[in-house]
Design an enzyme around this catalytic site. Structure first.
Site, PDB file in Angstrom:
ATOM      1  N   GLY A  11       0.940  -1.148  -0.026  1.00 47.62           N
ATOM      2  CA  GLY A  11       0.054  -0.078  -0.036  1.00 47.62           C
ATOM      3  C   GLY A  11       0.944   1.184  -0.027  1.00 47.62           C
ATOM      4  O   GLY A  11       2.027   1.071  -0.414  1.00 47.62           O
ATOM      5  N   LEU A  13       1.412   3.464   2.540  1.00 48.95           N
ATOM      6  CA  LEU A  13       2.593   3.512   3.554  1.00 48.95           C
ATOM      7  C   LEU A  13       3.665   2.835   3.600  1.00 48.95           C
ATOM      8  O   LEU A  13       4.963   2.632   3.736  1.00 48.95           O
ATOM      9  CB  LEU A  13       1.926   3.670   4.892  1.00 48.95           C
ATOM     10  CG  LEU A  13       2.628   3.695   6.132  1.00 48.95           C
ATOM     11  CD1 LEU A  13       3.535   5.207   6.070  1.00 48.95           C
ATOM     12  CD2 LEU A  13       2.127   3.639   7.545  1.00 48.95           C
ATOM     13  N   ALA A  62      -4.606  -2.399   5.964  1.00 49.15           N
ATOM     14  CA  ALA A  62      -5.933  -1.693   6.191  1.00 49.15           C
ATOM     15  C   ALA A  62      -6.993  -2.069   5.020  1.00 49.15           C
ATOM     16  O   ALA A  62      -6.608  -2.489   3.736  1.00 49.15           O
ATOM     17  CB  ALA A  62      -5.550  -0.529   6.500  1.00 49.15           C
ATOM     18  N   ASP A 104      -7.765   9.658  11.876  1.00 52.94           N
ATOM     19  CA  ASP A 104      -8.419  10.582  12.216  1.00 52.94           C
ATOM     20  C   ASP A 104     -10.085  10.558  12.214  1.00 52.94           C
ATOM     21  O   ASP A 104     -10.656  10.967  13.004  1.00 52.94           O
ATOM     22  CB  ASP A 104      -8.157  11.715  11.682  1.00 52.94           C
ATOM     23  CG  ASP A 104      -8.520  11.819  10.121  1.00 52.94           C
ATOM     24  OD1 ASP A 104      -8.334  10.650   9.574  1.00 52.94           O
ATOM     25  OD2 ASP A 104      -9.027  12.752   9.493  1.00 52.94           O
ATOM     26  N   TYR A 127     -15.973   2.535   9.200  1.00 54.86           N
ATOM     27  CA  TYR A 127     -14.755   2.559   8.869  1.00 54.86           C
ATOM     28  C   TYR A 127     -13.925   3.092  10.238  1.00 54.86           C
ATOM     29  O   TYR A 127     -13.215   2.400  10.796  1.00 54.86           O
ATOM     30  CB  TYR A 127     -14.193   3.256   7.553  1.00 54.86           C
ATOM     31  CG  TYR A 127     -12.848   3.438   7.704  1.00 54.86           C
ATOM     32  CD1 TYR A 127     -11.907   2.803   6.995  1.00 54.86           C
ATOM     33  CD2 TYR A 127     -12.141   4.982   8.209  1.00 54.86           C
ATOM     34  CE1 TYR A 127     -10.472   2.982   7.220  1.00 54.86           C
ATOM     35  CE2 TYR A 127     -10.913   5.128   7.997  1.00 54.86           C
ATOM     36  CZ  TYR A 127     -10.086   4.208   7.648  1.00 54.86           C
ATOM     37  OH  TYR A 127      -8.769   4.469   7.626  1.00 54.86           O
ATOM     38  N   LYS A 131     -11.364   1.262  12.774  1.00 53.53           N
ATOM     39  CA  LYS A 131     -10.200   1.596  12.944  1.00 53.53           C
ATOM     40  C   LYS A 131     -10.009   1.681  14.655  1.00 53.53           C
ATOM     41  O   LYS A 131      -9.163   1.381  15.060  1.00 53.53           O
ATOM     42  CB  LYS A 131      -9.765   2.823  12.417  1.00 53.53           C
ATOM     43  CG  LYS A 131      -9.841   2.798  10.935  1.00 53.53           C
ATOM     44  CD  LYS A 131      -8.582   1.818  10.495  1.00 53.53           C
ATOM     45  CE  LYS A 131      -7.261   2.166  10.871  1.00 53.53           C
ATOM     46  NZ  LYS A 131      -6.298   1.422  10.211  1.00 53.53           N
ATOM     47  N   TRP A 151      -5.669  11.655   5.993  1.00 49.17           N
ATOM     48  CA  TRP A 151      -5.742  12.069   4.591  1.00 49.17           C
ATOM     49  C   TRP A 151      -4.354  11.755   3.705  1.00 49.17           C
ATOM     50  O   TRP A 151      -3.792  12.643   3.333  1.00 49.17           O
ATOM     51  CB  TRP A 151      -5.904  13.743   4.473  1.00 49.17           C
ATOM     52  CG  TRP A 151      -7.003  14.231   4.976  1.00 49.17           C
ATOM     53  CD1 TRP A 151      -8.158  13.606   5.913  1.00 49.17           C
ATOM     54  CD2 TRP A 151      -7.709  15.568   4.701  1.00 49.17           C
ATOM     55  NE1 TRP A 151      -9.051  14.478   6.429  1.00 49.17           N
ATOM     56  CE2 TRP A 151      -8.701  15.660   5.587  1.00 49.17           C
ATOM     57  CE3 TRP A 151      -7.385  16.764   3.714  1.00 49.17           C
ATOM     58  CZ2 TRP A 151      -9.697  17.035   5.642  1.00 49.17           C
ATOM     59  CZ3 TRP A 151      -8.158  17.993   4.050  1.00 49.17           C
ATOM     60  CH2 TRP A 151      -9.297  17.812   4.693  1.00 49.17           C
TER      61      TRP A 151
HETATM   62  N1  NAP Z   1      -5.352   6.107   3.047  1.00 45.37           N
HETATM   63  C1  NAP Z   1      -5.804   7.135   3.740  1.00 45.37           C
HETATM   64  O1  NAP Z   1      -6.224   8.306   3.617  1.00 45.37           O
HETATM   65  C2  NAP Z   1      -5.638   6.876   5.442  1.00 45.37           C
HETATM   66  C3  NAP Z   1      -6.225   7.962   6.336  1.00 45.37           C
HETATM   67  C4  NAP Z   1      -6.036   7.706   7.601  1.00 45.37           C
HETATM   68  C5  NAP Z   1      -5.354   6.387   8.099  1.00 45.37           C
HETATM   69  N2  NAP Z   1      -4.768   5.752   7.266  1.00 45.37           N
HETATM   70  C6  NAP Z   1      -4.350   4.364   7.803  1.00 45.37           C
HETATM   71  O2  NAP Z   1      -3.136   4.537   7.379  1.00 45.37           O
HETATM   72  C7  NAP Z   1      -2.258   3.024   7.213  1.00 45.37           C
HETATM   73  C8  NAP Z   1      -1.705   2.852   6.059  1.00 45.37           C
HETATM   74  O3  NAP Z   1      -2.863   3.219   5.039  1.00 45.37           O
HETATM   75  P1  NAP Z   1      -2.646   3.012   3.064  1.00 45.37           P
HETATM   76  O4  NAP Z   1      -3.199   4.342   2.603  1.00 45.37           O
HETATM   77  O5  NAP Z   1      -1.039   3.045   2.908  1.00 45.37           O
HETATM   78  O6  NAP Z   1      -3.336   1.855   2.815  1.00 45.37           O
HETATM   79  P2  NAP Z   1      -3.266   1.229   1.359  1.00 45.37           P
HETATM   80  O7  NAP Z   1      -2.593   1.725   0.317  1.00 45.37           O
HETATM   81  O8  NAP Z   1      -4.721   0.844   1.272  1.00 45.37           O
HETATM   82  O9  NAP Z   1      -2.640  -0.314   1.951  1.00 45.37           O
HETATM   83  C9  NAP Z   1      -3.237  -1.060   2.646  1.00 45.37           C
HETATM   84  C10 NAP Z   1      -2.352  -2.568   2.124  1.00 45.37           C
HETATM   85  O10 NAP Z   1      -2.969  -3.489   3.179  1.00 45.37           O
HETATM   86  C11 NAP Z   1      -3.255  -4.812   2.320  1.00 45.37           C
HETATM   87  N3  NAP Z   1      -4.236  -5.636   2.985  1.00 45.37           N
HETATM   88  C12 NAP Z   1      -5.603  -5.498   2.991  1.00 45.37           C
HETATM   89  N4  NAP Z   1      -5.759  -6.898   3.519  1.00 45.37           N
HETATM   90  C13 NAP Z   1      -4.917  -7.422   4.028  1.00 45.37           C
HETATM   91  C14 NAP Z   1      -4.949  -8.449   4.763  1.00 45.37           C
HETATM   92  N5  NAP Z   1      -5.805  -9.192   5.342  1.00 45.37           N
HETATM   93  N6  NAP Z   1      -3.374  -8.879   5.247  1.00 45.37           N
HETATM   94  C15 NAP Z   1      -2.295  -8.285   4.728  1.00 45.37           C
HETATM   95  N7  NAP Z   1      -2.464  -7.192   3.975  1.00 45.37           N
HETATM   96  C16 NAP Z   1      -3.741  -6.539   3.830  1.00 45.37           C
HETATM   97  C17 NAP Z   1      -3.945  -4.069   0.981  1.00 45.37           C
HETATM   98  O11 NAP Z   1      -4.114  -4.943  -0.002  1.00 45.37           O
HETATM   99  P3  NAP Z   1      -5.307  -4.822  -1.204  1.00 45.37           P
HETATM  100  O12 NAP Z   1      -5.058  -3.556  -1.587  1.00 45.37           O
HETATM  101  O13 NAP Z   1      -5.013  -5.976  -1.727  1.00 45.37           O
HETATM  102  O14 NAP Z   1      -6.486  -4.755  -0.334  1.00 45.37           O
HETATM  103  C18 NAP Z   1      -2.842  -2.909   0.684  1.00 45.37           C
HETATM  104  O15 NAP Z   1      -1.893  -3.413  -0.060  1.00 45.37           O
HETATM  105  C19 NAP Z   1      -3.771   2.191   7.277  1.00 45.37           C
HETATM  106  O16 NAP Z   1      -3.674   2.001   8.579  1.00 45.37           O
HETATM  107  C20 NAP Z   1      -4.906   3.252   7.044  1.00 45.37           C
HETATM  108  O17 NAP Z   1      -6.054   2.578   7.576  1.00 45.37           O
HETATM  109  C21 NAP Z   1      -5.125   5.579   5.902  1.00 45.37           C
END
Ligand code: NAP
Length: 288
Positions: A11, A13, A62, A104, A127, A131, A151
């Protein structure tokens, strides 16, 4: 040599951690994603951790589809909540440190001053509830640090920055909500902050204090302001039109204010955080 296991590493991060890891020689990084380690599978998680014996687990996995989570709350809870419980069940009682990323969206958004970690979370979406469940499970392990971020965007993966660049390249105008205020976070900055903390603790330069920490870039803006800046920095010619959230149909309710107070992470770990505009410029340069 410290072994650092990163889950969900494909993903945004996770990929930024892959980039930052190149500056850290002498650490053994193990990057996994759902196809190599599905953290919703307790048996697989236990076996993987037993075999690889990480000193640190950084959970970037996530379910992030905020609107879709309203339709499939069980899936959101499974990945954002139950899977975190699986990790803590396996490492509980061990020396392994755990960094878990939260959001957040655990806040209700009713405040209008920056939110610190002592404010009681009260999520307004499926969601956000999933979290929050993840945070509660993570805290069952003594050596857990939860980082709430907001974000998130990066040159990797799908995100708001890329969506606005695409839409602004195709259309004459784009409507964006202006009554939700928060702070964008460049995932590269968050990855650098995480590795600062991890390496500082490994080198005994700082003590790891478990608990919840807020991290976003500095500053505050609405999604509308953010979109205006993206269009400007990308050199595009598109009108960004401000709209109210209720004019823009979305399944999930979002907090109207989620600017976070980052004093705790800055003071505890000596971290300097860039302003969101500075980091956005860096990311857009990379995307160009
Ligand atoms: N994105 C935002 O705006 C945002 C905002 C606030 C907080 N966060 C938090 O920040 C963190 C990093 O977010 P991100 O944007 O980097 O997330 P992301 O790009 O959606 O990456 C999440 C990764 O986790 C993988 N995943 C899903 N289910 C899984 C499982 N069962 N086992 C192992 N891996 C799995 C996903 O694979 P698939 O793509 O194949 O599902 C994806 O590669 C997360 O905790 C997120 O909730 C994100």
């Amino acid at each position: 040599m410290a072994i650092i296991l990163v889950t969900g590493a494909d993903g945004q991060l996770g990929n930024e951690l892959r980039v930052v890891s190149k500056n850290y020689y002498g650490y053994d990084f193990v990057f996994t994603d759902v196809n190599t380690l599905d953290i919703t599978n307790l048996e697989q998680t236990a076996e993987f951790i037993k075999q690889n014996r990480p000193d640190w687990v950084i959970n970037c996995a996530a379910y992030n589809q905020v609107d879709k989570a309203e339709e499939e709350p069980e899936k959101s809870l499974l990945i954002n909540g139950v899977a975190v419980k699986n990790i803590t069940e396996v490492i509980k009682g061990s020396e392994c440190r755990f960094i878990h990323i939260s959001s957040d969206y655990v806040y209700d958004g009713k405040s209008c001053t920056p939110l610190n970690e002592n404010i009681l979370p009260a999520p307004v979406s499926a969601y956000g509830r999933s979290k929050l469940a993840g945070e509660q499970y993570a805290l069952q392990h003594q050596g857990s640090m939860i980082i709430r971020t907001s974000w998130l965007y990066s040159s990797f993966g799908k995100n708001f920055v890329k969506t606005i660049i695409r839409l602004a390249s195709e259309k004459e105008s784009v409507k964006v909500v202006f009554d939700q205020v928060g702070t964008p976070t460049y995932a590269a900055d968050l990855a650098a902050a995480i590795m600062n903390i991890v390496s500082g603790v490994i080198r005994n330069q700082i003590a790891m204090n478990s608990g919840i920490y807020n991290y976003s870039n500095e500053g505050a803006c609405s999604w509308y302001d953010f979109a205006c800046e993206i269009v400007k920095e990308a050199g595009l010619n598109c009108n960004v039109l401000p709209v109210l959230s209720n004019e823009f149909k979305q399944a999930a309710v979002r907090p109207s204010f989620s600017v976070m107070d980052k004093s705790k992470i800055k003071e505890n770990y000596g971290i300097t955080i860039p302003h969101w505009r500075t980091s956005l410029i860096k990311c857009i340069k990379l995307l160009k």
